[in-house]
Design a protein around this motif. Structure first.
Motif, PDB file in Angstrom:
ATOM      1  N   UNK A  19      59.139  48.503  19.218  1.00 43.08           N
ATOM      2  CA  UNK A  19      58.756  47.311  19.970  1.00 43.08           C
ATOM      3  C   UNK A  19      57.482  47.592  20.769  1.00 43.08           C
ATOM      4  N   UNK A  20      56.448  46.768  20.551  1.00 46.07           N
ATOM      5  CA  UNK A  20      55.163  46.959  21.221  1.00 46.07           C
ATOM      6  C   UNK A  20      54.910  45.840  22.221  1.00 46.07           C
ATOM      7  N   UNK A  21      54.232  46.169  23.311  1.00 45.25           N
ATOM      8  CA  UNK A  21      54.041  45.217  24.411  1.00 45.25           C
ATOM      9  C   UNK A  21      52.553  45.130  24.771  1.00 45.25           C
ATOM     10  N   UNK A  22      51.785  44.293  24.072  1.00 44.50           N
ATOM     11  CA  UNK A  22      50.321  44.256  24.249  1.00 44.50           C
ATOM     12  C   UNK A  22      49.835  43.864  25.639  1.00 44.50           C
ATOM     13  N   UNK A  23      50.664  43.203  26.440  1.00 45.51           N
ATOM     14  CA  UNK A  23      50.220  42.850  27.787  1.00 45.51           C
ATOM     15  C   UNK A  23      50.087  44.074  28.685  1.00 45.51           C
ATOM     16  N   UNK A  24      50.763  45.151  28.343  1.00 43.51           N
ATOM     17  CA  UNK A  24      50.816  46.299  29.239  1.00 43.51           C
ATOM     18  C   UNK A  24      49.783  47.348  28.865  1.00 43.51           C
ATOM     19  N   UNK A  25      48.574  47.167  29.372  1.00 50.60           N
ATOM     20  CA  UNK A  25      47.526  48.172  29.271  1.00 50.60           C
ATOM     21  C   UNK A  25      46.963  48.397  30.670  1.00 50.60           C
ATOM     22  N   UNK A  26      46.501  49.608  30.917  1.00 52.95           N
ATOM     23  CA  UNK A  26      45.952  49.904  32.237  1.00 52.95           C
ATOM     24  C   UNK A  26      44.666  49.112  32.480  1.00 52.95           C
ATOM     25  N   UNK A  27      43.902  48.852  31.425  1.00 55.74           N
ATOM     26  CA  UNK A  27      42.689  48.052  31.572  1.00 55.74           C
ATOM     27  C   UNK A  27      43.019  46.668  32.124  1.00 55.74           C
ATOM     28  N   UNK A  28      44.049  46.045  31.537  1.00 56.77           N
ATOM     29  CA  UNK A  28      44.415  44.704  31.968  1.00 56.77           C
ATOM     30  C   UNK A  28      45.011  44.731  33.376  1.00 56.77           C
ATOM     31  N   UNK A  29      45.837  45.724  33.653  1.00 55.54           N
ATOM     32  CA  UNK A  29      46.447  45.826  34.986  1.00 55.54           C
ATOM     33  C   UNK A  29      45.381  46.054  36.057  1.00 55.54           C
ATOM     34  N   UNK A  30      44.464  46.978  35.809  1.00 53.97           N
ATOM     35  CA  UNK A  30      43.411  47.255  36.788  1.00 53.97           C
ATOM     36  C   UNK A  30      42.583  45.999  37.055  1.00 53.97           C
ATOM     37  N   UNK A  31      42.304  45.235  36.002  1.00 56.62           N
ATOM     38  CA  UNK A  31      41.509  44.029  36.172  1.00 56.62           C
ATOM     39  C   UNK A  31      42.278  42.972  36.958  1.00 56.62           C
ATOM     40  N   UNK A  32      43.510  42.701  36.567  1.00 59.02           N
ATOM     41  CA  UNK A  32      44.282  41.637  37.214  1.00 59.02           C
ATOM     42  C   UNK A  32      44.510  41.931  38.694  1.00 59.02           C
ATOM     43  N   UNK A  33      44.792  43.184  39.035  1.00 54.99           N
ATOM     44  CA  UNK A  33      45.085  43.524  40.422  1.00 54.99           C
ATOM     45  C   UNK A  33      43.828  43.589  41.290  1.00 54.99           C
ATOM     46  N   UNK A  34      42.650  43.466  40.662  1.00 53.69           N
ATOM     47  CA  UNK A  34      41.403  43.479  41.433  1.00 53.69           C
ATOM     48  C   UNK A  34      40.943  42.074  41.802  1.00 53.69           C
ATOM     49  N   UNK A  35      41.675  41.052  41.373  1.00 52.60           N
ATOM     50  CA  UNK A  35      41.250  39.660  41.531  1.00 52.60           C
ATOM     51  C   UNK A  35      41.817  39.020  42.795  1.00 52.60           C
ATOM     52  N   UNK A  36      41.243  37.892  43.228  1.00 53.09           N
ATOM     53  CA  UNK A  36      41.860  37.124  44.318  1.00 53.09           C
ATOM     54  C   UNK A  36      43.245  36.625  43.900  1.00 53.09           C
ATOM     55  N   UNK A  37      44.168  36.553  44.838  1.00 51.97           N
ATOM     56  CA  UNK A  37      45.544  36.170  44.498  1.00 51.97           C
ATOM     57  C   UNK A  37      45.628  34.762  43.917  1.00 51.97           C
ATOM     58  N   UNK A  38      44.775  33.853  44.384  1.00 54.48           N
ATOM     59  CA  UNK A  38      44.902  32.479  43.903  1.00 54.48           C
ATOM     60  C   UNK A  38      44.441  32.309  42.458  1.00 54.48           C
ATOM     61  N   UNK A  39      43.827  33.350  41.880  1.00 49.90           N
ATOM     62  CA  UNK A  39      43.522  33.309  40.461  1.00 49.90           C
ATOM     63  C   UNK A  39      44.810  33.455  39.632  1.00 49.90           C
TER      64      UNK A  39
END
Length: 627
Positions: free
Chosen positions: A509-529
């Protein structure tokens, strides 16, 4: 995808080979294609590396493990996939590496040989692996950033052992497995599990996501686990919402593209929600001519059925659908196997729906599936974390903004203003105050079927289990909650369910949403995004998927997921369940007569059904197998 086990023994027991055979046999479904282990003698003891293989990349025997470096300095056992292995291989060849196989395992081995710990941040994948270094006399144990792949270990005076499953590590331990009372209490009373290092078996730990530990073979001592990756929630991105949407779209499509790499047939788990629909639609977007097989649990005839949404997505991409309809009788028949496959108690019967999805995938010849797990934790899903979002606004002295958010948020299906206020109050309560508020909501820390005095004497901490070291940053409360969900509590349990259910049927079972690139990007954004001022969850994700996922699916306002009619099933099985709860488990802290009396009240309709009914059943059956 595989299973790994082994360890280090100062004085190897005479039955060590037998123990390793038992360990690998317990993981035969994780790796049905090959099974082997090797003993490596040292001056100070013996290193053992074992592996069971499910062939996904490079199906030849040359890719079997343990795998050694050309100079024999390093030996590796590895469970998982490195999706960007082709790019890493090309880079390694450019600096002189010579490859003997086409496997991602050898890419990982050569990357470690040349870059050491620095290789970890280059990896895009899911993994748990152990590297033996003959020169430095060390074993280095590593788990991926999100804990997609499991890693259990135990440290004793005379040895260190590890494995991919509890059932595989217990044969390697010197003593019989015994119950961890603290974990049993947390699960039975508060419904919490799969958080922190401890598991349900005393003395066995899990290596936390994004962590590694090193065993010094000269001293026989293991280091304290240290983080090689952890989510950062500092707002660093200075881009518009539109620019962020384009960036996220690129990250997501690139991830799905990499996750489609396979030398065996693959498909997708489709629930009908935004996340799984995004995966399936992205597969079609990237591969217009591919034959896509989807697998969906259908609660036909139930208010929780997602069948209409599943049909919309399958129709949109032209997939070959596979629908799974299950009954209480089937659950009853499969329950022992489901509980054995999970290895530890779990949350609800919805896990059975997932179990059946992977069973069907295997029956249809599919070895790899993609699914949408992790999107909620990275993109502000579920119900939008209203307490944390409003607290962030209050941190900025925006009382009016917080009230407007609550008003807008409460207009969505399944929400109301009172629930939002409760969650906000919960943000400001901790310890005993938090327990008092839970008690006011009917959630007791010491229900009458628990003997609290016995637990206290046994060193058990009563009360809701908090998270040690939880993030607490003003103005970033939503991001704190998401980061905790990713690395400490929440996602870990969901990933465990998926790993054990898929491996039960030798499916990766593979989970494409879970990459460090995506996590680092999402957590760097304003919360209302992530959660809009109107209370829309996955605000940025939905925008980024426009043109890939149909708008009617993308902007649906409800989500059910793999929900089963649990109350109907379990109450209807009362005659079967009753003897399970009556059987004496021999646990001094559990008053089974009072527990059974409460169950009877639920069956008779005199007490509301609660999630604890499944916890009682699951724990009783699981613990009987542990004895």
């Amino acid at each position: 995808m595989c299973g790994i086990s082994g360890g280090y023994w100062r004085s190897p027991p005479v039955q060590l080979k037998q123990q390793m055979n038992e360990s690998l046999l317990a993981m035969r479904r994780r790796g049905p294609d090959h099974r082997s282990f090797e003993l490596i003698s040292q001056i100070t003891g013996t290193v053992v590396l074992g592996h069971t293989r499910l062939s996904i990349i490079d199906l030849t025997a040359s890719a079997q493990q343990p795998m050694y470096s050309a100079d024999l300095r390093y030996a590796l056992v590895f469970n998982g996939e490195i999706y960007n292995y082709l790019e890493l291989r090309e880079e390694l060849v450019g600096i002189g590496a010579i490859f003997r196989t086409n496997s991602d395992t050898e890419v990982l081995l050569q990357a470690w040989q040349r870059w050491g710990l620095q290789a970890l941040n280059r990896l895009k994948g899911m993994f748990a692996f152990v590297v033996y270094d003959r020169q430095e006399q060390t074993l280095t144990c590593v788990r991926d950033a999100f804990g997609i792949k499991p890693f259990f270990y135990a440290i004793k005076e005379s040895h260190f052992c590890f494995a991919s499953e509890l059932a595989a590590i217990t044969p390697l331990m010197a003593e019989r497995a015994s119950l961890n009372w603290q974990r049993a209490y947390d699960y039975l009373v508060h419904g919490e599990y799969d958080f922190g290092e401890d598991c349900f078996v005393e003395g066995v730990r899990t290596l936390m996501p994004g962590h590694l530990l090193t065993v010094d073979l000269n001293s026989g001592r293991a280091s304290e686990p240290e983080a090689w990756w952890r989510p950062s929630i500092v707002q660093t991105a200075d881009i518009s919402f539109a620019e962020a949407s384009e960036r996220l779209r690129d990250l997501f499509l690139d991830s799905v593209r990499l996750h489609l790499r396979s030398d065996v047939p693959l498909g997708a788990a489709l629930s009908g929600g935004v996340d799984s629909s995004a995966i399936v639609c992205a597969m079609r977007y990237l591969e217009p001519d591919a034959n896509i097989h989807t697998f969906s649990y259908i609660a036909r005839g139930s208010l929780v059925s997602e069948e209409a949404w599943v049909d919309k997505v399958n129709g949109h991409v032209g997939a070959s659908p596979n629908k799974i309809v299950v009954s209480a009788q089937e659950l009853l028949a499969d329950l022992p196997d489901l509980i054995a496959a999970q290895g530890e108690p779990f949350g609800s019967t919805s896990i059975y729906a997932q179990y059946r999805v992977f069973q069907e995938a295997k029956a249809k010849g599919i070895t790899v599936t993609l699914e949408g797990q992790g999107a909620d934790e990275l993109h502000g899903g579920y119900i939008g974390y209203p307490g944390q979002r409003m607290r962030s606004m209050l941190d900025e002295a925006s009382v009016l903004q917080a009230w407007r958010f609550l008003t807008e948020w409460s207009q969505w299906p399944g929400r109301n203003r009172l629930e939002g206020l409760k969650r906000l109050v919960g943000e400001f309560s901790h310890g005993r105050v938090h327990d008092m508020l839970r008690a006011a909501n009917g959630m007791q820390s010491s229900p009458d079927w628990i003997r609290a005095d016995v637990l206290r004497e046994g060193g058990v901490r009563l009360g809701y289990p908090g998270i040690h070291g939880a993030l607490n940053v003003r103005g970033r409360r939503l991001m704190c909650a998401l980061a905790s969900s990713v690395s400490q509590r929440g996602l870990l349990g969901l990933l465990r369910h998926g790993d054990r259910n898929s491996m039960r049927f030798s499916v990766e079972s593979r989970v494409p949403f879970l990459t460090t690139d995506m996590a680092d990007f999402m957590f760097s954004l304003p919360e209302h995004y992530l959660v809009s001022p109107s209370g829309e969850t996955k605000h940025l994700l939905r925008a980024s998927l426009r043109g890939i996922v149909p708008d009617e699916v993308l902007y649906r306002r409800d989500k059910v997921g793999f929900a089963t009619p649990e109350q109907q099933w379990l109450v209807g099985m009362a005659d079967v369940v009753r003897p399970w709860l009556k059987t004496d488990l021999g646990l001094p802290f559990l008053d089974q007569s009072k527990l059974l009396a409460q169950f009877e009240e639920v069956v008779a309709g005199r007490r509301p059904y609660s999630w604890q009914v499944w916890r009682w059943i699951n724990f009783a059956l699981w613990y009987r197998n542990l004895l």
